[in-house]
Enzyme design. Structure first.
Site, mmCIF file in Angstrom:
data_model
loop_
_atom_site.group_PDB
_atom_site.id
_atom_site.type_symbol
_atom_site.label_atom_id
_atom_site.label_comp_id
_atom_site.label_asym_id
_atom_site.label_seq_id
_atom_site.Cartn_x
_atom_site.Cartn_y
_atom_site.Cartn_z
ATOM 1 N N LYS A 7 52.726 -3.713 75.958
ATOM 2 C CA LYS A 7 53.216 -3.842 74.584
ATOM 3 C C LYS A 7 52.119 -4.437 73.687
ATOM 4 O O LYS A 7 51.154 -5.022 74.188
ATOM 5 C CB LYS A 7 54.483 -4.693 74.551
ATOM 6 C CG LYS A 7 54.323 -6.100 75.055
ATOM 7 C CD LYS A 7 55.681 -6.707 75.429
ATOM 8 C CE LYS A 7 55.551 -8.183 75.732
ATOM 9 N NZ LYS A 7 56.716 -8.686 76.477
ATOM 10 N N TYR A 19 35.810 -24.692 52.574
ATOM 11 C CA TYR A 19 36.918 -24.889 51.629
ATOM 12 C C TYR A 19 37.532 -26.276 51.794
ATOM 13 O O TYR A 19 37.740 -26.750 52.910
ATOM 14 C CB TYR A 19 38.022 -23.873 51.906
ATOM 15 C CG TYR A 19 37.781 -22.490 51.351
ATOM 16 C CD1 TYR A 19 37.507 -22.298 49.998
ATOM 17 C CD2 TYR A 19 37.854 -21.387 52.184
ATOM 18 C CE1 TYR A 19 37.303 -21.022 49.486
ATOM 19 C CE2 TYR A 19 37.660 -20.096 51.688
ATOM 20 C CZ TYR A 19 37.381 -19.931 50.330
ATOM 21 O OH TYR A 19 37.199 -18.672 49.837
#
Ligand SMILES: *Cc1c(COP(=O)(O)O)cnc(C)c1O
Length: 367
Positions: free
Chosen positions: A36, A256
């Protein structure tokens, strides 16, 4: 293109096949491959054929689209769909010979009706809930379904359930689910049964029944890993090209929010990949002490400063000589820095980190 890629997920198909062999050696049951989420982020297109070549002839996909892809990649394999939605998927399931793992009695009836209309016998897996309470029919729902007029027509390829705590060998729920599964199974003589995921395989043979369904262990993570000996081999390595190497001065900040201020002259290497590529932003959380590490120029180096969308900054002051922009790469996880290490620091699991590797990241395969 993959050699030149800024971010690259290198997948070792030989290690994958080796892990399949290890799991096969650990059980007398058949071993399916759970693929999956694009084979846990490693790329179903290469992984499914590699598993098939290693002897795997049963696959579990998450949803219809993934299952269709598996069908094309392994035409002779038995392909189960773990989370089907019959009202939208029924025709395609039938047309592609895919077996739905039915978890809802009304959906089971709807599938049987579609099959009846198509003049086909519904080949299905029954997913029963034995205590995880996430997906699956209750014993009561199952009993009611067995009374339905279409029930005798069902061709039940598999009776399955899923363990909630297979990664914790000592958890009492494992034993309770095992007993519940054994009890439900008595009503299905001759029907193949399956309970174990990767963790379940390592819980011992009582949990194996006819088919085991490992996912993460194929991709190199043992859910019982405690830092000791490895029973499976890591398969995936995420490396990123360095774009800039620069010295900054004591008192300067990085990134940042200027969350990190350096106390001395510091050499910063900026990697050309960020959280949009699946490098978790949380790895740059300044509150993590000591900071999480990557591997660069032959040593461990700390992540320093916030991770941005496309970029990640490392403190490579300790690297002598410093890494070279464009030609050198840093390893985010792989042989030197284990996925488990980041997962532990970030309070998550290797599954999440692996499946979050972004689609800008080139997949490269070692045969
Ligand atoms: C994902 C999944 C598996 C595989 O689990 P791993 O822990 O990766 O081995 C097996 N069965 C079901 C129902 C699943 O959803």
């Amino acid at each position: 293109m993959s050699e030149a890629a800024n971010a690259r997920l290198q997948v070792d198909l030989q290690a994958l096949a080796g892990n399949y062999a290890t799991l096969s050696g650990a059980t007398g049951a058949s071993v399916a491959g759970v693929v999956k989420a694009d084979a846990y982020g490693t790329g179903a297109e290469a992984v499914v054929p590699a598993l098939a070549a290693a002897g795997c002839d049963v696959f579990f996909a998450g949803f219809l689209n993934g299952a269709r892809q598996v069908r094309l990649l392994a035409p002779a394999a038995t392909v189960f769909v773990l989370n089907p939605v019959i009202r939208t998927d029924a025709t395609e399931l039938l047309a592609n010979g895919l077996i739905p793992c039915l978890y809802d009695p009304a959906e089971a009836v709807a599938f049987a009706e579609t099959c009846e209309a198509a003049g086909q016998r519904p080949r299905i897996a029954l997913h029963v809930d034995t205590g995880m309470h996430r997906l699956g029919m209750s014993a009561t729902e199952l009993a009611a379904l067995r009374q339905h007029r279409l029930w005798p027509g069902f061709d039940i390829a598999l009776l399955m359930s899923h363990l909630a705590c297979a990664d914790e060998p000592g958890h009492p729920l494992n034993e309770r689910q095992l007993r519940e599964f054994e009890s439900l199974r008595r009503d299905f003589p001759g029907v193949p049964a399956s309970l174990a995921n990767s963790g379940g395989v390592f819980l011992g043979s009582r949990y194996h029944f006819d088919l085991v369904r490992p996912g993460i262990a194929l991709y190199g993570h043992d859910p019982h890993y405690d830092g000791g000996r490895d029973r499976v081999t890591p398969v995936a390595e995420l490396t990123v090209r360095i774009g800039q190497v620069a010295w900054i001065s004591a008192g300067d900040s990085i990134g940042y929010g200027a969350t990190v201020t350096v106390e001395r002259e510091t050499c910063v290497a900026t990697l050309l990949a960020g959280y949009a590529d699946g490098i978790p932003r949380a790895l740059g959380d300044a509150a993590l002490e000591p900071p999480p590490e990557c591997w660069c120029a032959g040593r461990r180096v700390p992540v320093r400063g916030r991770i941005s969308m496309d970029l990640t900054t490392l403190d490579v002051t300790a690297c002598v000589p410093p890494p070279a922009p464009f030609s050198d790469r840093a390893e985010v996880f792989g042989r030197h820095i284990r996925l488990e290490e980041h997962a532990r620091r970030l309070n998550t699991i290797p599954y999440e980190l692996l499946t979050q590797v972004g689609n800008r990241v080139a997949r490269a395969y070692r045969q």
